[in-house]
Design a protein around this motif. Structure first.
Motif, mmCIF file in Angstrom:
data_model
loop_
_atom_site.group_PDB
_atom_site.id
_atom_site.type_symbol
_atom_site.label_atom_id
_atom_site.label_comp_id
_atom_site.label_asym_id
_atom_site.label_seq_id
_atom_site.Cartn_x
_atom_site.Cartn_y
_atom_site.Cartn_z
ATOM 1 N N VAL A 75 16.839 13.506 -34.380
ATOM 2 C CA VAL A 75 17.594 12.955 -33.260
ATOM 3 C C VAL A 75 18.835 13.800 -33.040
ATOM 4 C CG1 VAL A 75 18.745 10.920 -32.319
ATOM 5 C CG2 VAL A 75 16.801 10.626 -33.879
ATOM 6 N N ARG A 76 19.034 14.218 -31.794
ATOM 7 C CA ARG A 76 20.249 14.935 -31.423
ATOM 8 C C ARG A 76 20.757 14.325 -30.122
ATOM 9 N NH1 ARG A 76 20.501 21.397 -31.471
ATOM 10 N NH2 ARG A 76 20.365 20.882 -33.705
ATOM 11 N N GLY A 77 21.786 13.506 -30.230
ATOM 12 C CA GLY A 77 22.286 12.796 -29.062
ATOM 13 C C GLY A 77 21.237 11.823 -28.543
ATOM 14 N N ASP A 78 20.879 11.962 -27.272
ATOM 15 C CA ASP A 78 19.878 11.090 -26.657
ATOM 16 C C ASP A 78 18.469 11.673 -26.737
ATOM 17 O OD1 ASP A 78 21.851 9.277 -25.957
ATOM 18 O OD2 ASP A 78 22.230 10.231 -24.030
ATOM 19 N N HIS A 79 18.314 12.815 -27.374
ATOM 20 C CA HIS A 79 17.017 13.490 -27.435
ATOM 21 C C HIS A 79 16.367 13.304 -28.817
ATOM 22 C CE1 HIS A 79 18.766 15.377 -23.862
ATOM 23 N NE2 HIS A 79 17.524 15.658 -23.517
ATOM 24 N N TRP A 80 15.139 12.854 -28.790
ATOM 25 C CA TRP A 80 14.379 12.587 -30.007
ATOM 26 C C TRP A 80 13.182 13.529 -30.068
ATOM 27 C CZ3 TRP A 80 14.591 7.713 -33.077
ATOM 28 C CH2 TRP A 80 15.757 6.981 -32.807
ATOM 29 N N ARG A 81 12.767 13.853 -31.299
ATOM 30 C CA ARG A 81 11.636 14.760 -31.481
ATOM 31 C C ARG A 81 10.823 14.328 -32.695
ATOM 32 N NH1 ARG A 81 12.673 20.987 -32.953
ATOM 33 N NH2 ARG A 81 13.179 19.991 -34.951
ATOM 34 N N LEU A 82 9.513 14.271 -32.536
ATOM 35 C CA LEU A 82 8.598 14.005 -33.649
ATOM 36 C C LEU A 82 7.708 15.215 -33.840
ATOM 37 C CD1 LEU A 82 6.561 10.877 -34.543
ATOM 38 C CD2 LEU A 82 5.366 13.048 -34.269
ATOM 39 N N ARG A 83 7.527 15.592 -35.111
ATOM 40 C CA ARG A 83 6.637 16.695 -35.440
ATOM 41 C C ARG A 83 5.733 16.295 -36.599
ATOM 42 N NH1 ARG A 83 8.065 18.161 -31.248
ATOM 43 N NH2 ARG A 83 9.000 20.152 -30.599
ATOM 44 N N SER A 84 4.426 16.514 -36.419
ATOM 45 C CA SER A 84 3.452 16.409 -37.488
ATOM 46 C C SER A 84 2.369 17.431 -37.179
ATOM 47 C CB SER A 84 2.864 14.992 -37.576
ATOM 48 O OG SER A 84 1.805 14.815 -36.653
ATOM 49 N N PRO A 85 1.463 17.721 -38.113
ATOM 50 C CA PRO A 85 0.420 18.703 -37.828
ATOM 51 C C PRO A 85 -0.451 18.361 -36.617
ATOM 52 C CG PRO A 85 0.593 18.382 -40.190
ATOM 53 C CD PRO A 85 1.497 17.358 -39.556
ATOM 54 N N SER A 86 -0.631 17.066 -36.319
ATOM 55 C CA SER A 86 -1.522 16.693 -35.210
ATOM 56 C C SER A 86 -0.792 16.185 -33.983
ATOM 57 C CB SER A 86 -2.512 15.619 -35.667
ATOM 58 O OG SER A 86 -1.836 14.439 -36.075
ATOM 59 N N LEU A 87 0.474 15.783 -34.124
ATOM 60 C CA LEU A 87 1.198 15.140 -33.028
ATOM 61 C C LEU A 87 2.574 15.767 -32.850
ATOM 62 C CD1 LEU A 87 1.275 12.748 -30.962
ATOM 63 C CD2 LEU A 87 2.243 11.366 -32.816
ATOM 64 N N SER A 88 2.905 16.100 -31.607
ATOM 65 C CA SER A 88 4.210 16.662 -31.275
ATOM 66 C C SER A 88 4.757 15.924 -30.059
ATOM 67 C CB SER A 88 4.089 18.159 -30.971
ATOM 68 O OG SER A 88 5.330 18.704 -30.547
ATOM 69 N N LEU A 89 5.966 15.363 -30.175
ATOM 70 C CA LEU A 89 6.562 14.578 -29.098
ATOM 71 C C LEU A 89 8.036 14.909 -28.962
ATOM 72 C CD1 LEU A 89 5.207 11.043 -30.078
ATOM 73 C CD2 LEU A 89 4.307 12.489 -28.240
ATOM 74 N N GLU A 90 8.502 14.919 -27.722
ATOM 75 C CA GLU A 90 9.935 14.964 -27.433
ATOM 76 C C GLU A 90 10.209 13.971 -26.321
ATOM 77 O OE1 GLU A 90 11.816 18.716 -26.916
ATOM 78 O OE2 GLU A 90 10.589 19.729 -28.433
ATOM 79 N N TRP A 91 11.220 13.124 -26.529
ATOM 80 C CA TRP A 91 11.553 12.151 -25.500
ATOM 81 C C TRP A 91 13.060 11.958 -25.413
ATOM 82 C CZ3 TRP A 91 9.501 11.006 -30.239
ATOM 83 C CH2 TRP A 91 10.129 10.049 -31.027
ATOM 84 N N ALA A 92 13.503 11.526 -24.240
ATOM 85 C CA ALA A 92 14.924 11.299 -23.997
ATOM 86 C C ALA A 92 15.166 9.812 -23.789
ATOM 87 C CB ALA A 92 15.396 12.083 -22.774
ATOM 88 N N VAL A 93 16.235 9.324 -24.402
ATOM 89 C CA VAL A 93 16.591 7.913 -24.326
ATOM 90 C C VAL A 93 17.698 7.734 -23.304
ATOM 91 C CG1 VAL A 93 17.504 5.950 -25.630
ATOM 92 C CG2 VAL A 93 15.903 7.549 -26.710
ATOM 93 N N GLY A 94 17.523 6.760 -22.415
ATOM 94 C CA GLY A 94 18.495 6.501 -21.354
ATOM 95 C C GLY A 94 19.469 5.386 -21.716
ATOM 96 N N ARG A 95 19.950 4.717 -20.687
ATOM 97 C CA ARG A 95 20.972 3.693 -20.877
ATOM 98 C C ARG A 95 20.418 2.426 -21.512
ATOM 99 N NH1 ARG A 95 24.341 3.774 -15.135
ATOM 100 N NH2 ARG A 95 25.146 5.916 -15.310
ATOM 101 N N ARG A 96 21.330 1.660 -22.079
ATOM 102 C CA ARG A 96 20.974 0.348 -22.613
ATOM 103 C C ARG A 96 20.495 -0.540 -21.459
ATOM 104 N NH1 ARG A 96 25.327 -0.540 -25.411
ATOM 105 N NH2 ARG A 96 24.343 -0.015 -27.412
ATOM 106 N N THR A 97 19.411 -1.273 -21.677
ATOM 107 C CA THR A 97 18.847 -2.148 -20.656
ATOM 108 C C THR A 97 19.585 -3.491 -20.650
ATOM 109 O OG1 THR A 97 17.243 -3.114 -22.176
ATOM 110 C CG2 THR A 97 16.591 -1.082 -21.030
#
Length: 202
Positions: free
Chosen positions: A77-99
């Motif tokens: 996690v770096r600020g609002d940006h999240w990243r997942l890494r594994s041998p089979s799955l790679s994801l990057e997503w951004a988190v916005g405002r509180r709902t």
């Protein structure tokens, strides 16, 4: 029956490819800090990606999967940006405002929000406001309670699974079929305390 308590965040992600993913990032648990991912392909095939055998056994005793992959899983996690890494799955997503839901949850004292008895009150509300979402119920081999303390929208997604691009962010539709509770249809990140009760023989 034995109980285990997990504190961290759950992120529900839908993609234009039809793959839906639920990422757990657990800062505190009887298994230490770890991350895992549960995903369902468009054809309904459900996959657990867990970092260790003991973690995989616990999650598989709580939810239902067609395939379990034990492989390194890292979430950064770096600020609002999240990243997942594994041998089979790679994801990057951004988190916005509180709902609006996050603002409501922040008003509840943490000691109350984390108590299993409080789910007697929150479960009917969750069913009404967030179709498919439960805060208490029967797990595969026991029971589970969710105590949410914050909620943010997810605003972007990129990634791949098995080397195939997932496309962009989309609603989580249909709901993934891992267990008694699903994630909200809108991609989001929820801060949560999960209490799991499973058979002591697992």
């Amino acid at each position: 029956m034995t109980r285990a308590r997990f504190r961290g965040q759950i992120t529900g992600l839908g993609s234009t490819s039809g793959v839906r993913v639920v990422v757990g990032r657990w800062r505190s648990s009887p298994y230490g800090a770890f991350a895992d991912a549960m995903l369902e392909r468009p054809d309904g095939h459900r996959v657990l990606v867990a970092p260790r055998e003991d973690v995989a056994r616990l999650i598989a005793a709580t939810y239902v999967f067609d395939e379990v992959r034990v492989e390194p899983v890292e979430v950064g996690v770096r600020g609002d940006h999240w990243r997942l890494r594994s041998p089979s799955l790679s994801l990057e997503w951004a988190v916005g405002r509180r709902t609006w839901l996050g603002r409501v949850l922040r008003c509840v004292p943490r000691v109350v929000a984390e108590a299993t008895w409080f789910t007697v009150l929150t479960d009917p509300v969750a069913r009404l406001v967030l179709p498919g979402v439960r805060t208490r119920g029967r797990a595969r081999d026991g029971r589970e309670w969710y105590g949410a303390t914050d909620h943010h929208a997810v605003v972007s997604l990129t990634g791949s699974y098995g080397g195939r691009d997932l496309g962009g962010l989309a609603p989580i539709d249909p709901s993934p079929r891992f267990g008694f509770s699903s994630t909200p249809r809108r991609p989001s990140l929820t801060s949560v305390v999960s209490t799991v009760e499973v058979g002591s023989g697992r």
